[in-house]
Design a protein around this motif. Sequence first.
Motif, PDB file in Angstrom:
ATOM      1  N   HIS A 155       0.837  -1.189   0.000  1.00 29.01           N
ATOM      2  CA  HIS A 155       0.000   0.000   0.000  1.00 29.01           C
ATOM      3  C   HIS A 155       0.878   1.246   0.000  1.00 29.01           C
ATOM      4  O   HIS A 155       1.863   1.314   0.742  1.00 29.01           O
ATOM      5  CB  HIS A 155      -0.911  -0.004   1.232  1.00 29.01           C
ATOM      6  N   ASP A 169       0.263   7.700  -2.582  1.00 27.44           N
ATOM      7  CA  ASP A 169      -0.217   8.428  -3.744  1.00 27.44           C
ATOM      8  C   ASP A 169       0.418   7.851  -5.005  1.00 27.44           C
ATOM      9  O   ASP A 169       1.256   6.940  -4.934  1.00 27.44           O
ATOM     10  CB  ASP A 169       0.099   9.927  -3.624  1.00 27.44           C
ATOM     11  N   PHE A 170       0.023   8.398  -6.159  1.00 25.39           N
ATOM     12  CA  PHE A 170       0.488   7.837  -7.422  1.00 25.39           C
ATOM     13  C   PHE A 170       1.993   8.025  -7.610  1.00 25.39           C
ATOM     14  O   PHE A 170       2.684   7.138  -8.132  1.00 25.39           O
ATOM     15  CB  PHE A 170      -0.264   8.464  -8.591  1.00 25.39           C
ATOM     16  N   ALA A 223       3.638   5.312  -5.856  1.00 27.06           N
ATOM     17  CA  ALA A 223       3.470   4.052  -6.582  1.00 27.06           C
ATOM     18  C   ALA A 223       4.492   3.929  -7.701  1.00 27.06           C
ATOM     19  O   ALA A 223       5.048   2.848  -7.939  1.00 27.06           O
ATOM     20  CB  ALA A 223       2.053   3.968  -7.142  1.00 27.06           C
ATOM     21  N   ALA A 230      -5.709   3.135 -12.518  1.00 25.87           N
ATOM     22  CA  ALA A 230      -5.291   3.795 -11.280  1.00 25.87           C
ATOM     23  C   ALA A 230      -5.926   5.173 -11.160  1.00 25.87           C
ATOM     24  O   ALA A 230      -6.418   5.570 -10.088  1.00 25.87           O
ATOM     25  CB  ALA A 230      -3.767   3.899 -11.237  1.00 25.87           C
ATOM     26  N   TRP A 267      -8.185   4.941  -7.850  1.00 28.86           N
ATOM     27  CA  TRP A 267      -7.346   5.228  -6.679  1.00 28.86           C
ATOM     28  C   TRP A 267      -7.610   6.629  -6.161  1.00 28.86           C
ATOM     29  O   TRP A 267      -7.782   7.554  -6.960  1.00 28.86           O
ATOM     30  CB  TRP A 267      -5.877   5.086  -7.041  1.00 28.86           C
ATOM     31  N   PRO A 268      -7.596   6.843  -4.833  1.00 32.46           N
ATOM     32  CA  PRO A 268      -7.538   5.808  -3.798  1.00 32.46           C
ATOM     33  C   PRO A 268      -8.833   5.005  -3.751  1.00 32.46           C
ATOM     34  O   PRO A 268      -9.911   5.555  -3.955  1.00 32.46           O
ATOM     35  CB  PRO A 268      -7.328   6.599  -2.502  1.00 32.46           C
ATOM     36  N   THR A 303      -6.382  -3.235  -6.589  1.00 35.68           N
ATOM     37  CA  THR A 303      -4.956  -3.567  -6.574  1.00 35.68           C
ATOM     38  C   THR A 303      -4.532  -3.912  -7.997  1.00 35.68           C
ATOM     39  O   THR A 303      -5.212  -4.684  -8.677  1.00 35.68           O
ATOM     40  CB  THR A 303      -4.676  -4.754  -5.644  1.00 35.68           C
ATOM     41  N   ARG A 336      -1.647  -0.774  -4.275  1.00 30.94           N
ATOM     42  CA  ARG A 336      -2.876   0.010  -4.230  1.00 30.94           C
ATOM     43  C   ARG A 336      -2.712   1.204  -3.310  1.00 30.94           C
ATOM     44  O   ARG A 336      -1.827   1.224  -2.444  1.00 30.94           O
ATOM     45  CB  ARG A 336      -4.081  -0.850  -3.839  1.00 30.94           C
ATOM     46  N   ILE A 337      -3.570   2.205  -3.496  1.00 28.28           N
ATOM     47  CA  ILE A 337      -3.631   3.374  -2.624  1.00 28.28           C
ATOM     48  C   ILE A 337      -4.923   3.280  -1.819  1.00 28.28           C
ATOM     49  O   ILE A 337      -6.015   3.361  -2.392  1.00 28.28           O
ATOM     50  CB  ILE A 337      -3.613   4.691  -3.420  1.00 28.28           C
ATOM     51  N   ARG A 354      -7.910   4.404   0.869  1.00 27.21           N
ATOM     52  CA  ARG A 354      -8.557   5.644   1.296  1.00 27.21           C
ATOM     53  C   ARG A 354      -8.308   5.885   2.781  1.00 27.21           C
ATOM     54  O   ARG A 354      -8.111   4.950   3.550  1.00 27.21           O
ATOM     55  CB  ARG A 354     -10.065   5.565   1.067  1.00 27.21           C
ATOM     56  N   SER A 371      -9.829  -5.860  -1.838  1.00 23.82           N
ATOM     57  CA  SER A 371      -9.746  -5.157  -3.115  1.00 23.82           C
ATOM     58  C   SER A 371      -9.846  -6.110  -4.300  1.00 23.82           C
ATOM     59  O   SER A 371      -9.489  -7.280  -4.219  1.00 23.82           O
ATOM     60  CB  SER A 371      -8.425  -4.386  -3.200  1.00 23.82           C
TER      61      SER A 371
END
Length: 325
Positions: A67, A70-71, A74, A88, A92-93, A97, A122-123, A125, A181
């Motif tokens: 996890h 933010d992008f 990632a 994404a 996202w969020p 995944t 994944r991001i 929430r 997810s």
Amino acid sequence: MTAEIIDIRQNRERALARASTVLSEGFPIALPTETVYGLAADATNPAAITRIYETKGRPRFNPLICHVADFAMAERYAEFDPISRKLAEAFWPGPLTLILPLRAGSGIHALATAGLDTVGIRIPRGFAGELIRVLDRPLAAPSANTSGKVSPTSAAHVAEDLGEKLQLILDGGAAPVGVESTILRVEDGAVRMLRPGGVAGEEIERITGLPLIRAEGPVAIIEAPGMLASHYAPTAAVRLNASHVEPGEALIRFGDTPITGIEPATAVFDLSPSGDLAQAAANLFDYLKRADASGAKRIAIGPIPNEGLGEAINDRLARAAAPRE
């Protein structure tokens, strides 16, 4: 040792500080996400990751989702193709995944990826994303339960199962989505669903404009979490698509579906009397735990539509009902 429990709704700053300390020392914590409660540890620290596997009793060939906040974070760890980037940006969020190629020298330890050259990213929430931003390291976080058992959707579920094995449990109330997810992998321009979850397949197809490829039958290679045939299982046996209740069974139904022979049931639960699949997903694991605690020898599950979030619900139930080794 009994875990300290901090309610993040009342003590957010204390929860952030205490969680950062425990994680930095290489120990896992339980924390809320929008899907289920996660058992989180620093994904770059092999000792911390080992403690996740030991705490859960999880096989080490089963990779962990990492996890991020933010992008931009990632992209430090994974390489994105155009379709994965589009997914994404859309989800996202949130409870999606993506299985992506690991970026060279990313720092995510091989224990977290089970030695694969890909990583599930994944991001989340809410609070989990905030904590990752403070820590500035990815968190490997499978569900915070004994491996193979019903996933936790509340801090109380975690405390009952793993409370003697953890230093810290963060309480954020009931998980709003209630199932894990959705896991996707994009290969050669095609989108494969490795696990249905909190983002419905129809929504994925709407964003990509591509048909979603679903797995058929048992898998030979574990590419992502949640692919084991037997998983999410209560202690009691599970019987699917029940139209009646047998003696000694608890019943879980959906949408007030007519079921005969309810009178002798040890307990009766309706995932959503109004037929709302989102409500059903949010209630699923909690009701499985309650039915299991009723003393039933078996849990009968009424039919659930296999559409929208119903696909994720039926996936979890099929794995809960699978033969156990």
